[in-house]
Design a protein around this motif. Sequence first.
Motif, PDB file in Angstrom:
ATOM      1  N   ARG A 192       0.840  -9.081  -3.182  1.00 59.66           N
ATOM      2  CA  ARG A 192       0.471  -7.675  -3.377  1.00 59.66           C
ATOM      3  C   ARG A 192      -0.341  -7.163  -2.197  1.00 59.66           C
ATOM      4  O   ARG A 192      -0.130  -6.043  -1.712  1.00 59.66           O
ATOM      5  CB  ARG A 192      -0.329  -7.540  -4.663  1.00 59.66           C
ATOM      6  CG  ARG A 192      -0.698  -6.114  -4.988  1.00 59.66           C
ATOM      7  CD  ARG A 192      -1.617  -6.046  -6.181  1.00 59.66           C
ATOM      8  NE  ARG A 192      -1.023  -6.669  -7.347  1.00 59.66           N
ATOM      9  CZ  ARG A 192      -1.689  -6.973  -8.456  1.00 59.66           C
ATOM     10  NH1 ARG A 192      -2.985  -6.721  -8.531  1.00 59.66           N
ATOM     11  NH2 ARG A 192      -1.079  -7.516  -9.470  1.00 59.66           N
TER      12      ARG A 192
ATOM     13  N   VAL B 234       1.908  -6.610   0.810  1.00 55.92           N
ATOM     14  CA  VAL B 234       2.735  -5.402   0.650  1.00 55.92           C
ATOM     15  C   VAL B 234       1.897  -4.146   0.887  1.00 55.92           C
ATOM     16  O   VAL B 234       2.302  -3.241   1.636  1.00 55.92           O
ATOM     17  CB  VAL B 234       3.377  -5.387  -0.758  1.00 55.92           C
ATOM     18  CG1 VAL B 234       4.002  -4.028  -1.053  1.00 55.92           C
ATOM     19  CG2 VAL B 234       4.423  -6.485  -0.857  1.00 55.92           C
ATOM     20  N   TRP B 235       0.700  -4.078   0.265  1.00 53.87           N
ATOM     21  CA  TRP B 235      -0.144  -2.889   0.438  1.00 53.87           C
ATOM     22  C   TRP B 235      -0.598  -2.728   1.885  1.00 53.87           C
ATOM     23  O   TRP B 235      -0.658  -1.606   2.409  1.00 53.87           O
ATOM     24  CB  TRP B 235      -1.362  -2.951  -0.480  1.00 53.87           C
ATOM     25  CG  TRP B 235      -1.056  -2.573  -1.897  1.00 53.87           C
ATOM     26  CD1 TRP B 235      -1.036  -3.382  -2.978  1.00 53.87           C
ATOM     27  CD2 TRP B 235      -0.698  -1.276  -2.361  1.00 53.87           C
ATOM     28  NE1 TRP B 235      -0.705  -2.687  -4.105  1.00 53.87           N
ATOM     29  CE2 TRP B 235      -0.491  -1.371  -3.750  1.00 53.87           C
ATOM     30  CE3 TRP B 235      -0.536  -0.032  -1.741  1.00 53.87           C
ATOM     31  CZ2 TRP B 235      -0.119  -0.290  -4.530  1.00 53.87           C
ATOM     32  CZ3 TRP B 235      -0.171   1.055  -2.532  1.00 53.87           C
ATOM     33  CH2 TRP B 235       0.029   0.918  -3.897  1.00 53.87           C
TER      34      TRP B 235
ATOM     35  N   THR C  29       1.011  -3.780   4.557  1.00 59.73           N
ATOM     36  CA  THR C  29       2.188  -3.353   5.334  1.00 59.73           C
ATOM     37  C   THR C  29       2.457  -1.866   5.130  1.00 59.73           C
ATOM     38  O   THR C  29       2.718  -1.128   6.097  1.00 59.73           O
ATOM     39  CB  THR C  29       3.416  -4.183   4.914  1.00 59.73           C
ATOM     40  OG1 THR C  29       3.107  -5.567   5.057  1.00 59.73           O
ATOM     41  CG2 THR C  29       4.616  -3.844   5.764  1.00 59.73           C
ATOM     42  N   VAL C  30       2.359  -1.406   3.885  1.00 60.40           N
ATOM     43  CA  VAL C  30       2.584   0.022   3.607  1.00 60.40           C
ATOM     44  C   VAL C  30       1.524   0.868   4.307  1.00 60.40           C
ATOM     45  O   VAL C  30       1.838   1.914   4.918  1.00 60.40           O
ATOM     46  CB  VAL C  30       2.569   0.264   2.079  1.00 60.40           C
ATOM     47  CG1 VAL C  30       2.512   1.753   1.772  1.00 60.40           C
ATOM     48  CG2 VAL C  30       3.796  -0.364   1.435  1.00 60.40           C
ATOM     49  N   ALA C  31       0.263   0.426   4.284  1.00 62.15           N
ATOM     50  CA  ALA C  31      -0.810   1.194   4.927  1.00 62.15           C
ATOM     51  C   ALA C  31      -0.592   1.265   6.440  1.00 62.15           C
ATOM     52  O   ALA C  31      -0.780   2.335   7.065  1.00 62.15           O
ATOM     53  CB  ALA C  31      -2.158   0.552   4.611  1.00 62.15           C
TER      54      ALA C  31
ATOM     55  N   ILE D 117       2.295   1.010   8.064  1.00 60.76           N
ATOM     56  CA  ILE D 117       3.465   1.863   8.342  1.00 60.76           C
ATOM     57  C   ILE D 117       3.090   3.336   8.213  1.00 60.76           C
ATOM     58  O   ILE D 117       3.443   4.170   9.074  1.00 60.76           O
ATOM     59  CB  ILE D 117       4.635   1.495   7.397  1.00 60.76           C
ATOM     60  CG1 ILE D 117       5.203   0.124   7.794  1.00 60.76           C
ATOM     61  CG2 ILE D 117       5.736   2.538   7.440  1.00 60.76           C
ATOM     62  CD1 ILE D 117       6.199  -0.440   6.813  1.00 60.76           C
ATOM     63  N   VAL D 118       2.344   3.685   7.159  1.00 58.03           N
ATOM     64  CA  VAL D 118       1.922   5.087   6.987  1.00 58.03           C
ATOM     65  C   VAL D 118       1.025   5.510   8.146  1.00 58.03           C
ATOM     66  O   VAL D 118       1.152   6.625   8.684  1.00 58.03           O
ATOM     67  CB  VAL D 118       1.202   5.258   5.628  1.00 58.03           C
ATOM     68  CG1 VAL D 118       0.499   6.598   5.542  1.00 58.03           C
ATOM     69  CG2 VAL D 118       2.192   5.093   4.482  1.00 58.03           C
ATOM     70  N   TRP D 119       0.103   4.601   8.533  1.00 61.71           N
ATOM     71  CA  TRP D 119      -0.799   4.893   9.659  1.00 61.71           C
ATOM     72  C   TRP D 119      -0.009   5.205  10.922  1.00 61.71           C
ATOM     73  O   TRP D 119      -0.246   6.212  11.603  1.00 61.71           O
ATOM     74  CB  TRP D 119      -1.697   3.679   9.874  1.00 61.71           C
ATOM     75  CG  TRP D 119      -2.784   3.850  10.895  1.00 61.71           C
ATOM     76  CD1 TRP D 119      -2.650   4.098  12.228  1.00 61.71           C
ATOM     77  CD2 TRP D 119      -4.184   3.746  10.659  1.00 61.71           C
ATOM     78  NE1 TRP D 119      -3.860   4.156  12.846  1.00 61.71           N
ATOM     79  CE2 TRP D 119      -4.825   3.937  11.900  1.00 61.71           C
ATOM     80  CE3 TRP D 119      -4.953   3.499   9.544  1.00 61.71           C
ATOM     81  CZ2 TRP D 119      -6.211   3.884  12.047  1.00 61.71           C
ATOM     82  CZ3 TRP D 119      -6.329   3.447   9.686  1.00 61.71           C
ATOM     83  CH2 TRP D 119      -6.944   3.648  10.917  1.00 61.71           C
TER      84      TRP D 119
ATOM     85  N   TRP E  36       2.248   8.424  10.574  1.00 60.43           N
ATOM     86  CA  TRP E  36       1.420   9.639  10.603  1.00 60.43           C
ATOM     87  C   TRP E  36       0.963   9.953  12.016  1.00 60.43           C
ATOM     88  O   TRP E  36       1.006  11.122  12.435  1.00 60.43           O
ATOM     89  CB  TRP E  36       0.218   9.454   9.678  1.00 60.43           C
ATOM     90  CG  TRP E  36      -0.720  10.633   9.705  1.00 60.43           C
ATOM     91  CD1 TRP E  36      -1.841  10.778  10.452  1.00 60.43           C
ATOM     92  CD2 TRP E  36      -0.566  11.855   8.980  1.00 60.43           C
ATOM     93  NE1 TRP E  36      -2.428  11.995  10.234  1.00 60.43           N
ATOM     94  CE2 TRP E  36      -1.660  12.680   9.321  1.00 60.43           C
ATOM     95  CE3 TRP E  36       0.377  12.330   8.073  1.00 60.43           C
ATOM     96  CZ2 TRP E  36      -1.819  13.954   8.775  1.00 60.43           C
ATOM     97  CZ3 TRP E  36       0.206  13.591   7.532  1.00 60.43           C
ATOM     98  CH2 TRP E  36      -0.893  14.391   7.890  1.00 60.43           C
TER      99      TRP E  36
END
Length: 199
Positions: A60, A63-64, A66-68, A70-72, A75
């Motif tokens: 978990r 995954v979190w 990696t998502v953070a 990618i969003v960073w 953006w």
Amino acid sequence: MAEREGGRERTPAGATASTRTRGRTRLDQPSQRRRRLPEWDPEAFGRLSERIARFLGTGRFIVWMTVAIIVWVVWNITAPEHLRFDQYPFIFLTLMLSLQASYAAPLILLAQNRQDDRDRVNLEQDRKQDERSIADTEYLTREIAALRIGLGEVATRDWIRSELQDMVKELEEHSDGRRRDGQRVVPAERSGPRDAEDR
């Protein structure tokens, strides 16, 4: 109270060391340091570090994270110029990941140390339990050996039966031998009502 006499302090008779040094610091005792650091419960901090270390070791968290990231990155590449807070080399992202790693490593080590302490205590308890089990087994082995030795000296039912049969055979052979020699075996006289009749 001490009186001053000619520039020197005169101590009255019967004064103790504590009354003489009442207002002064004593040189024969270490000074007490004042704690200026915050205090915390080491057990609570250790439990918190274990929770964090457990979370860092899960899928978990990966995954979190990696998502953070990618969003960073998305953006700071696609957002309008005035809304971007970390331009292309992503120096701030690198700083945040380094900060996260610098905190994660000691927390994981602290959790591992606590786990090692628990394992050491468990191993010590297992070792003591094994020693008790070995001592109990040795005691039971000695008791069983003593019972076997004791039973070897006890007369069993079969042994008594065989001894009685041997004695009966010997008596039969003895009585048969006396009859063959011509001796008459006189039965024992019975006592009782017939004795009264004979009289």
